[in-house]
Design a protein around this motif. Structure first.
Motif, mmCIF file in Angstrom:
data_model
loop_
_atom_site.group_PDB
_atom_site.id
_atom_site.type_symbol
_atom_site.label_atom_id
_atom_site.label_comp_id
_atom_site.label_asym_id
_atom_site.label_seq_id
_atom_site.Cartn_x
_atom_site.Cartn_y
_atom_site.Cartn_z
ATOM 1 N N MET A 130 6.239 11.191 -4.980
ATOM 2 C CA MET A 130 6.789 10.117 -4.097
ATOM 3 C C MET A 130 8.013 9.725 -4.180
ATOM 4 O O MET A 130 8.756 9.804 -5.418
ATOM 5 C CB MET A 130 5.697 8.767 -4.443
ATOM 6 N N HIS A 137 7.112 -0.692 -4.776
ATOM 7 C CA HIS A 137 6.104 0.108 -3.874
ATOM 8 C C HIS A 137 5.461 0.900 -4.725
ATOM 9 O O HIS A 137 4.240 1.232 -4.359
ATOM 10 C CB HIS A 137 7.161 1.032 -2.967
ATOM 11 N N SER A 140 1.532 0.130 -6.108
ATOM 12 C CA SER A 140 0.472 0.080 -5.006
ATOM 13 C C SER A 140 0.197 1.549 -4.572
ATOM 14 O O SER A 140 -1.086 1.648 -4.332
ATOM 15 C CB SER A 140 0.941 -0.654 -3.722
ATOM 16 N N VAL A 141 1.098 2.411 -4.350
ATOM 17 C CA VAL A 141 0.445 3.929 -4.149
ATOM 18 C C VAL A 141 -0.044 4.393 -5.271
ATOM 19 O O VAL A 141 -1.153 5.180 -4.908
ATOM 20 C CB VAL A 141 1.853 4.601 -3.788
ATOM 21 N N VAL A 143 -2.043 2.813 -7.292
ATOM 22 C CA VAL A 143 -3.250 2.208 -7.194
ATOM 23 C C VAL A 143 -4.444 2.887 -6.154
ATOM 24 O O VAL A 143 -5.416 3.437 -6.459
ATOM 25 C CB VAL A 143 -3.355 0.718 -6.786
ATOM 26 N N GLY A 144 -3.482 3.164 -5.133
ATOM 27 C CA GLY A 144 -4.468 4.162 -4.152
ATOM 28 C C GLY A 144 -4.621 5.447 -4.519
ATOM 29 O O GLY A 144 -5.892 6.046 -4.358
ATOM 30 N N MET A 145 -4.001 6.038 -5.322
ATOM 31 C CA MET A 145 -4.098 7.416 -5.928
ATOM 32 C C MET A 145 -5.322 7.556 -6.966
ATOM 33 O O MET A 145 -6.176 8.141 -6.813
ATOM 34 C CB MET A 145 -2.915 8.030 -6.381
ATOM 35 N N GLU A 174 0.402 -7.910 -6.669
ATOM 36 C CA GLU A 174 -0.652 -7.536 -5.652
ATOM 37 C C GLU A 174 -1.308 -6.412 -6.182
ATOM 38 O O GLU A 174 -2.533 -6.348 -6.413
ATOM 39 C CB GLU A 174 -0.232 -7.302 -4.255
ATOM 40 N N GLN A 178 -5.284 -5.828 -7.730
ATOM 41 C CA GLN A 178 -6.062 -4.602 -7.060
ATOM 42 C C GLN A 178 -6.492 -3.562 -8.167
ATOM 43 O O GLN A 178 -7.656 -3.135 -8.150
ATOM 44 C CB GLN A 178 -5.529 -3.849 -5.901
ATOM 45 N N PHE A 182 -10.525 -2.942 -8.802
ATOM 46 C CA PHE A 182 -11.053 -1.741 -8.619
ATOM 47 C C PHE A 182 -11.659 -1.124 -10.133
ATOM 48 O O PHE A 182 -12.077 -0.026 -9.943
ATOM 49 C CB PHE A 182 -10.313 -0.853 -7.714
ATOM 50 N N ALA B 45 -8.863 -5.125 0.329
ATOM 51 C CA ALA B 45 -7.607 -5.059 -0.543
ATOM 52 C C ALA B 45 -7.062 -6.410 -0.711
ATOM 53 O O ALA B 45 -6.414 -6.732 -1.535
ATOM 54 C CB ALA B 45 -6.486 -4.472 0.324
ATOM 55 N N ALA B 48 -3.165 -9.087 0.698
ATOM 56 C CA ALA B 48 -1.968 -8.692 0.005
ATOM 57 C C ALA B 48 -1.698 -7.247 0.772
ATOM 58 O O ALA B 48 -1.873 -6.193 0.533
ATOM 59 C CB ALA B 48 -2.661 -8.072 -1.521
ATOM 60 N N GLU B 49 -1.233 -7.521 2.007
ATOM 61 C CA GLU B 49 -0.687 -6.437 2.929
ATOM 62 C C GLU B 49 -0.089 -5.620 2.506
ATOM 63 O O GLU B 49 0.087 -4.203 2.549
ATOM 64 C CB GLU B 49 -0.391 -7.204 4.172
ATOM 65 N N GLN B 50 1.157 -5.891 1.575
ATOM 66 C CA GLN B 50 2.102 -4.881 1.128
ATOM 67 C C GLN B 50 1.489 -3.714 0.432
ATOM 68 O O GLN B 50 1.524 -2.758 0.549
ATOM 69 C CB GLN B 50 3.316 -5.698 0.504
ATOM 70 N N SER B 51 0.594 -4.278 -0.715
ATOM 71 C CA SER B 51 -0.058 -3.608 -1.461
ATOM 72 C C SER B 51 -1.005 -2.768 -0.951
ATOM 73 O O SER B 51 -1.416 -1.519 -1.148
ATOM 74 C CB SER B 51 -0.550 -4.284 -2.828
ATOM 75 N N MET B 52 -1.740 -3.307 0.000
ATOM 76 C CA MET B 52 -2.694 -2.805 0.889
ATOM 77 C C MET B 52 -2.263 -1.442 1.512
ATOM 78 O O MET B 52 -2.954 -0.249 1.233
ATOM 79 C CB MET B 52 -3.270 -3.614 1.999
ATOM 80 N N GLY B 54 0.565 0.218 0.655
ATOM 81 C CA GLY B 54 1.059 1.121 -0.464
ATOM 82 C C GLY B 54 -0.306 1.749 -0.830
ATOM 83 O O GLY B 54 -0.202 2.992 -1.022
ATOM 84 N N MET B 55 -1.170 1.132 -0.968
ATOM 85 C CA MET B 55 -2.646 1.953 -1.561
ATOM 86 C C MET B 55 -2.964 2.875 -0.541
ATOM 87 O O MET B 55 -3.637 3.686 -0.875
ATOM 88 C CB MET B 55 -3.646 0.532 -1.703
ATOM 89 N N ALA B 57 -1.337 4.543 1.441
ATOM 90 C CA ALA B 57 -0.458 5.818 1.405
ATOM 91 C C ALA B 57 -1.093 6.534 0.006
ATOM 92 O O ALA B 57 -1.189 7.987 0.418
ATOM 93 C CB ALA B 57 0.892 5.533 1.270
ATOM 94 N N GLY B 58 -1.164 5.993 -0.900
ATOM 95 C CA GLY B 58 -1.920 6.626 -2.170
ATOM 96 C C GLY B 58 -3.266 7.371 -1.810
ATOM 97 O O GLY B 58 -3.291 8.520 -2.234
ATOM 98 N N GLN B 82 6.416 -0.609 3.644
ATOM 99 C CA GLN B 82 5.369 -0.002 3.004
ATOM 100 C C GLN B 82 5.203 1.324 4.225
ATOM 101 O O GLN B 82 4.873 2.260 3.668
ATOM 102 C CB GLN B 82 4.428 -0.634 2.381
ATOM 103 N N ASP B 86 6.367 4.336 2.293
ATOM 104 C CA ASP B 86 5.250 5.048 1.646
ATOM 105 C C ASP B 86 4.245 5.768 2.603
ATOM 106 O O ASP B 86 3.985 6.755 2.154
ATOM 107 C CB ASP B 86 4.250 3.953 1.057
#
Lengths: 291, 308
Positions: A130, A137, A140-141, A143-145, A174, A178, A182, B45, B48-52, B54-55, B57-58, B82, B86
């Motif tokens: 990334m 940033h 958060s990414v 966390v998604g991964m 944030e 999360q 999760f 999420a 928390a829209e910013q982290s939502m 980014g998440m 994207a991940g 983001q 991202d």
């Protein structure tokens, strides 16, 4: 007199077989050696952050990450996001030394037409997951991964390296909420806690202490470690791997500019580029620490 | 439109177990059927829209198609960087869904009015921008959006709008403008839920002997330049209608095409005249106050045709 290549210059003093980059102390030294040379050649910034994060990156790339230099998109690989993208030279140096791309390319850092931007980039660079540069940033990414891996029942882990100053950003917290919600136990964050940010010490800017307690209050498993002790860091990563049901954060106590006496704890070296006598003096100090 | 979106999404989720919907803690009564049917494809999420984003994207980088859902400006402006860094820069398959484009949440106040989103999202390279005009267009757009690579933005209206299209929109392809009514005197080009007003304005104009063509643009980026240039080349006057600021949005996109195609037509833009809405009232009340309800569109169009 024949011209010395970048690789010959930075690998001088190692055996003809080349440095043993599987040794985290050797890799950390090389990250500093490249960090000095790259910021010198490019007149680039952020040498303080590169030196601060050197052991963290070195341990990740030698003892922690399951990755394949010859197959950088291997689906089962661990993911690393360097959220403090300004220390990108450390990741570039580690990737090059671990065989992802030629060491010689490091000399193009910042240069016109180079792949190696000042803040870490994924475009065309094998091994970078990334691109970052704007702070707040990466977690958060990550966390998604990690959530994607969890839902897939995959075994790979996600790692995210942050700066302490970066934790001023609300989005970090944030993501912290999360990750706990999760139950992302295959997510490990590492904070390069050098206590300094762009203009001043963190405590004089937006006080973070009690920093470890903040992460605990957010439900994370907290491990505090000496961020320049490769054994302590390796043990911290192993401890994080064993935690279940919650994410882990390693608060790595580091020194900004670590390795060069006049750069350590000196805010000047967030932006200052090593040139002239300062470059020579820094090189001499690094030579004295050769593993 | 909200319900058409949920229906279309439910159909897609049944076929694609990797499709994942994230909400920023909104959508009660809209998304409930989704989370009850596909709990493993749903995430809240939190606020928390910013982290939502980014998440999202991940998650997308693990091979999923991910939708983020919220209302008004929350899924876009709150987390714009983001979306840019991202999602779009990484080519992440994140589909951003906004309910409440324009004045949908009229009485709730300026914070809830999405009146710059088209312009801002349109300015991001790699982001496809969808602005369906009625529930039938929503059902046509959603499957196309989910198959469009990379990051997309879907601007929805509210619940309960009538259909303007007489039946389902079939075979729609990305970027295609949809002609609802042929005309000879003026072209009314419309993007988003304001389509009901644009179509009604054409009726009012017809009653006054003016033949208006009505074209809806379910996608404002990319726009089919060639087809759009063909449409506007047939008219001396073209009116663009959007429930959005006139700066940088749909009307601006049409002006860009007109200027590039060398047509001699005049383009008149109807929308917010570069201001924030500070009037309290329903969506329809605000449309009338800001000169974009059917009556105002018809009157303003007629005046332009008379050269006023």
């Amino acid at each position: 007199m024949t011209a010395v290549s970048y690789t010959e210059l930075t690998h001088a003093g190692f055996s003809p077989a080349g440095p043993d980059t599987a040794d985290p102390r050797v890799l950390a030294w090389l990250i500093r050696r490249h960090g000095l040379e790259m910021t010198h050649l490019s007149r680039g910034s952020h040498i303080g952050a590169i030196f601060s994060v050197a052991e963290i990156i070195a341990v990740l790339y030698t003892k922690v990450l399951r990755i394949r230099p010859d197959d950088p998109k291997w689906p089962e690989r661990d993911r690393l996001i360097l959220s403090k993208g300004h220390a990108g030279a450390a990741v570039y140096a580690a990737l090059a030394e671990r065989g992802f791309f030629p060491v010689e390319e490091l000399k193009t850092h910042y240069a016109n037409g180079s792949r190696l931007s000042g803040h870490v980039s994924h475009k065309g660079i094998p091994g970078v997951e990334m691109s970052t540069g704007s702070l707040g940033h990466g977690l958060s990414v990550a966390v998604g991964m990690a959530l994607g891996a969890k839902r897939d029942g995959a075994a790979w882990r996600t790692y995210c390296v942050l700066g302490d100053g970066e934790c001023d950003e609300g989005s970090v917290w944030e993501a912290a909420l999360q990750a706990r919600q999760f139950g992302l136990d295959r997510l490990t964050a590492v904070v390069d806690h050098n206590r300094m940010q762009s203009l001043d010490f963190c405590e004089n800017t937006l006080a973070l202490e009690p920093f470890a307690d903040k992460w605990r209050a957010f439900g994370w498993h907290v491990i505090e470690a000496d961020g320049h002790d490769t054994d302590a860091l390796a043990a911290a990563f192993a401890e994080a791997d064993a935690v279940r049901d919650r994410p882990s954060v390693i608060i790595a106590k580091t020194v900004k500019g670590k390795g060069v006496s006049f750069m350590e704890n000196n805010i000047l070296w967030h932006y200052r580029t090593p040139q002239g006598e300062e470059y020579e003096a820094a090189l001499l100090e690094l030579e004295g620490q050769r593993p | 439109m909200r319900d058409a979106f949920t229906r279309a999404l439910m159909r897609e989720a049944a076929e694609n177990p990797q499709l994942t919907l994230i909400t920023g803690d909104l959508g009660f009564g809209v998304l409930k059927p989704f989370w009850e049917t596909y709990p493993n494809q749903f995430i809240n999420a939190g606020i928390a829209e910013q982290s939502m984003t980014g998440m999202a994207a991940g998650l997308a980088l693990t091979g999923r198609t991910v939708l983020t859902y919220s209302i008004g400006n929350f899924p876009t402006l709150r987390c714009l960087e983001q979306i840019r860094n991202d999602c779009a820069y990484h080519g992440a398959a994140v589909k951003i869904v906004c309910v409440g484009g324009g004045f949908v949440y009229g009485s709730l106040g300026m914070s809830h009015h999405a009146t710059e989103d088209i312009a801002i999202l349109r300015a991001l390279p790699g982001v496809t921008v969808f602005t369906p005009g009625d529930p039938a267009e929503v059902e046509a757009v959603v499957p196309v959006m989910l198959r469009t690579p990379g990051t997309c933005y879907l601007r929805l209206g509210r619940g309960g709008e009538p259909n303007v299209h007489p039946g389902p929109v079939q075979g729609w392809i990305l970027s295609e403008p949809l002609t609802l009514r042929h005309g000879t005197d003026v072209a009314l080009l419309s993007a988003g839920g304001i389509l009901t007003q644009t179509a009604e304005a054409a009726d009012l104009l017809a009653a006054r002997g003016i033949s208006a063509e009505v074209v809806s643009f379910p996608c404002v980026k990319p726009i089919d330049d060639e087809k759009t240039a063909e449409i506007i080349a047939r008219f001396r006057h073209v009116v663009t209608v959007e429930e959005h600021n006139i700066v940088g949005g749909f009307g601006s996109a049409i002006c860009e095409i007109a200027a590039g195609s060398g047509t001699g037509c005049r383009i008149h833009r109807i929308g917010m005249m570069d201001k924030y809405s500070a009037i309290v009232g329903t969506q329809q009340y605000l449309r009338s106050q800001y000169g974009m309800d059917a009556k105002a569109i018809a009157e303003r169009t007629e005046a332009w045709l008379r050269g006023e």
